[in-house]
Design a protein around this motif. Structure first.
Motif, PDB file in Angstrom:
ATOM      1  N   THR A 190      -5.949  12.037   3.393  1.00 51.58           N
ATOM      2  CA  THR A 190      -4.884  11.080   3.146  1.00 51.58           C
ATOM      3  C   THR A 190      -5.465   9.676   3.245  1.00 51.58           C
ATOM      4  OG1 THR A 190      -3.282  12.595   4.127  1.00 51.58           O
ATOM      5  CG2 THR A 190      -2.612  10.303   3.914  1.00 51.58           C
ATOM      6  N   LEU A 243       0.824  -1.200   0.000  1.00 54.73           N
ATOM      7  CA  LEU A 243       0.000   0.000   0.000  1.00 54.73           C
ATOM      8  C   LEU A 243       0.864   1.257   0.000  1.00 54.73           C
ATOM      9  CD1 LEU A 243      -2.713  -1.005   2.607  1.00 54.73           C
ATOM     10  CD2 LEU A 243      -2.875  -1.066   0.132  1.00 54.73           C
ATOM     11  N   ILE A 244       0.409   2.256  -0.746  1.00 55.74           N
ATOM     12  CA  ILE A 244       1.100   3.540  -0.765  1.00 55.74           C
ATOM     13  C   ILE A 244       0.167   4.606  -0.218  1.00 55.74           C
ATOM     14  CG2 ILE A 244       2.717   3.056  -2.629  1.00 55.74           C
ATOM     15  CD1 ILE A 244       0.768   4.256  -4.589  1.00 55.74           C
ATOM     16  N   GLU A 245       0.734   5.605   0.427  1.00 53.34           N
ATOM     17  CA  GLU A 245      -0.064   6.670   1.016  1.00 53.34           C
ATOM     18  C   GLU A 245      -0.255   7.781  -0.013  1.00 53.34           C
ATOM     19  OE1 GLU A 245       0.328   9.503   4.844  1.00 53.34           O
ATOM     20  OE2 GLU A 245       0.697   7.361   5.147  1.00 53.34           O
ATOM     21  N   LYS A 289      -4.754   5.251   1.873  1.00 55.35           N
ATOM     22  CA  LYS A 289      -3.804   4.261   1.376  1.00 55.35           C
ATOM     23  C   LYS A 289      -4.476   3.403   0.319  1.00 55.35           C
ATOM     24  CE  LYS A 289      -0.875   3.950   5.388  1.00 55.35           C
ATOM     25  NZ  LYS A 289      -0.141   3.064   6.273  1.00 55.35           N
ATOM     26  N   SER A 290      -3.710   3.080  -0.712  1.00 58.41           N
ATOM     27  CA  SER A 290      -4.210   2.250  -1.800  1.00 58.41           C
ATOM     28  C   SER A 290      -3.029   1.545  -2.449  1.00 58.41           C
ATOM     29  CB  SER A 290      -4.940   3.118  -2.827  1.00 58.41           C
ATOM     30  OG  SER A 290      -5.357   2.335  -3.919  1.00 58.41           O
ATOM     31  N   ASN A 291      -3.311   0.460  -3.154  1.00 59.59           N
ATOM     32  CA  ASN A 291      -2.248  -0.213  -3.886  1.00 59.59           C
ATOM     33  C   ASN A 291      -2.212   0.252  -5.340  1.00 59.59           C
ATOM     34  OD1 ASN A 291      -4.632  -1.427  -4.579  1.00 59.59           O
ATOM     35  ND2 ASN A 291      -3.822  -3.497  -4.590  1.00 59.59           N
TER      36      ASN A 291
END
Length: 69
Positions: A47, A36-38, A49-51
């Motif tokens: 803000t 996951l990236i923020e 998180k998602s891939n």
């Protein structure tokens, strides 16, 4: 009966080994790095998180989809 108990322990040890645990007798799971990236929503600034790289958060994406229909 003890033969069945030994087979159960061996089976459990094999499963734990295949699941990526440090050893068959350990209950600690191996630390894996998250994919996951923020990200920051361009609409509301939230803000999340998602891939997948996205411009909008889940709520704003849902709002814009509703307007297009």
């Amino acid at each position: 009966m003890s033969k069945e108990l030994d087979e159960d322990k061996a089976f459990e040890a094999a499963l734990k080994g295949k699941m990526g645990w440090k050893c068959a007798c350990s209950l600690d799971i191996v630390d894996k790095k998250s994919t996951l990236i923020e990200l920051r929503c361009k609409s509301c600034g939230k803000t999340f998180k998602s891939n997948v790289k996205k411009d909008l958060c889940f709520d704003c994406n849902k709002k814009t989809r509703g307007k297009n229909r």
